[in-house]
Enzyme design. Structure first.
Site, PDB file in Angstrom:
ATOM      1  NE  ARG A  41      -3.819   2.383   0.765  1.00 46.78           N
ATOM      2  CZ  ARG A  41      -4.604   3.002  -0.097  1.00 46.78           C
ATOM      3  NH1 ARG A  41      -4.529   2.724  -1.396  1.00 46.78           N
ATOM      4  NH2 ARG A  41      -5.491   3.890   0.308  1.00 46.78           N
ATOM      5  CB  THR A 122     -17.046   2.920  13.772  1.00 40.17           C
ATOM      6  OG1 THR A 122     -17.157   3.865  12.714  1.00 40.17           O
ATOM      7  CG2 THR A 122     -18.406   2.737  14.430  1.00 40.17           C
ATOM      8  CB  CYS A 262     -20.498   2.211   7.932  1.00 37.37           C
ATOM      9  SG  CYS A 262     -18.946   3.125   8.039  1.00 37.37           S
TER      10      CYS A 262
END
Length: 426
Positions: A41, A122, A262
């Site tokens: 990445r 989250t 999510c």
């Protein structure tokens, strides 16, 4: 009023769909280090290539104060750490905080007196102070709210959305002390043009994030249940929703598969915490069960229509158009299209998948799937239009129908085609 830290040097921990746009935005104003544990990445980003397609190559190359690294030693040069790692669930649908714990250990090893740590991942209310802070203290040997402070500013990134971007979405902020809260609010206020909302505590900010997607999940579950009911009544759901939508306060939700990072995950974080404090959440879990079952429901409808057309399901060739969890996006995280694939394979159907947005290598690595390179007309006994990619819209109804054998079943989950052009839709 507290100011942003003097001589600010930011490290963004985790460079996925959330972390990379954040690192780019901060890199335009401050010295910023983008850190990720995946060397491939980092190599791609250094070359100006973002495989998530959230940031264009010219944007990456044009940020002079942004650098990328997989070397943890370089983090010690920073004094503000922003954690944006994934927070998935495990096979038992319980929060998996492993990435968050490891990221906290990484930050803790670099933490110095006077530093600031902000979490964007989250979590359930209380996780930042109950799970992350003790790790920071243990690894660093520093004392919370004396030697370092912590904040929470939940991410609101919408993958594939080119209209609602990081800078144009109002940002919720919070801090572990009044001074830290103001510093963090000012920090984000310096890059967010839409403004900020300073919450009274970290727990309030955590709770606000987790209910945003829980609310959407429940609304979609309601419409999915309505679609099942209307199907039994022989009524087209799309027509019902169009009629009901003429009322000014009717919410425009649509039925479908609920996947992604999510909406299909966050409710389990809230229910986990609710159960930990002795409350069993009925409505939230009922919505989750219904949405998790929609892949199997779609397949049951396709199989029923194939049987009605005297098409033998065993050995049939079924094409699924779309694998990503949403349209015009390469994101495969928690896609529920795989539920349909598994269900069809249980019927011993031969399933093929085509998605022009998704990386074939990633599909193979994540789900063991070999994606089609191209589409073949007249090949399939059933075609399921699963994801509303713009390429499928451009392809059009006639070309999609041409993929089918003369007696095949065409099922449209996303209502892309007219009801008269398909054999069934949600």
């Amino acid at each position: 009023m507290a100011k942003v830290l003097d001589d600010l040097r930011i490290a963004v921990i985790g460079l996925g769909y959330v972390g990379l746009p954040l690192a780019v935005a901060f890199g335009r104003k401050y010295p910023t280090l983008g850190f990720d544990i995946n060397p491939q990445r980092i190599e791609a980003l250094t070359q100006g290539r973002d495989d998530t397609l959230e940031v264009a190559a010219d944007e990456l190359k044009g940020v002079e104060r942004l650098r990328f690294t997989a070397d943890t030693q370089r983090l010690s040069d920073c004094n503000c750490y922003i954690v944006t790692v994934p927070t998935p669930i495990d096979v038992h649908k319980q929060p998996d905080l492993t990435p968050l714990r490891k990221a906290s250990e990484t930050v803790g090893a670099a933490l110095k007196p006077g530093d600031l740590v902000v979490y964007e991942s989250t979590v359930y209310p209380g996780a930042t102070e109950e799970v992350c802070v003790p790790i920071l203290e243990r690894v660093s040997g520093l004392t919370f709210n004396r030697d370092f402070v912590v904040g929470y500013s939940p991410e609101r990134i919408n993958p594939g959305d080119k209209t609602h971007r990081l800078e144009t979405i109002l940002k919720v902020t919070s801090g572990s002390t009044p001074d830290a809260a103001e510093q963090i609010d000012n920090l984000y206020g310096s890059i967010i043009t839409a403004g900020t909302h300073l919450a009274s505590s970290i727990k309030v900010a955590e709770a606000a994030k987790v209910i945003e997607n829980t609310q959407r999940d429940l609304n979609i579950a309601l419409v999915n249940e309505l679609a099942i009911i209307f199907n039994r009544l022989g009524i087209d759901t799309g027509e019902v929703l169009a009629a009901a939508g003429t009322k000014w306060n009717f919410l425009p939700f649509r039925p479908g598969l609920v996947g992604g990072h999510c909406i299909s995950i966050d409710p389990y974080y809230l229910t986990h915490k609710a159960q930990a404090v002795g409350y069993h959440p009925e409505i939230i879990l009922a919505g989750r069960r219904l949405n998790d079952g929609m892949g199997a429901y779609v397949v049951s409808q396709v199989v029923k229509k194939m049987t009605q057309k005297k098409i033998q399901v065993m050995g049939s060739k079924v094409l699924i158009l779309g694998l990503a969890f949403k349209e015009n996006c390469p994101d495969l995280r928690n896609t529920r299209v795989v539920d349909m694939i598994k269900e069809l394979e249980d019927y011993h159907a031969e399933v093929e998948v085509y998605d022009p947005w998704v990386s074939p290598a990633e599909a193979k690595q994540e789900y063991g799937l070999d994606l089609l390179d191209a589409l073949s007309p007249g090949r399939y006994d059933a075609v399921i239009l699963a994801v509303a990619h713009q390429q499928f819209e451009v392809l059009g109804g006639e070309a999609i129908q041409a993929l089918c054998q003369p007696t095949a079943v065409l099922f449209d989950i996303k209502h892309m085609l007219p009801a008269t052009a398909v054999d069934g839709r949600l």
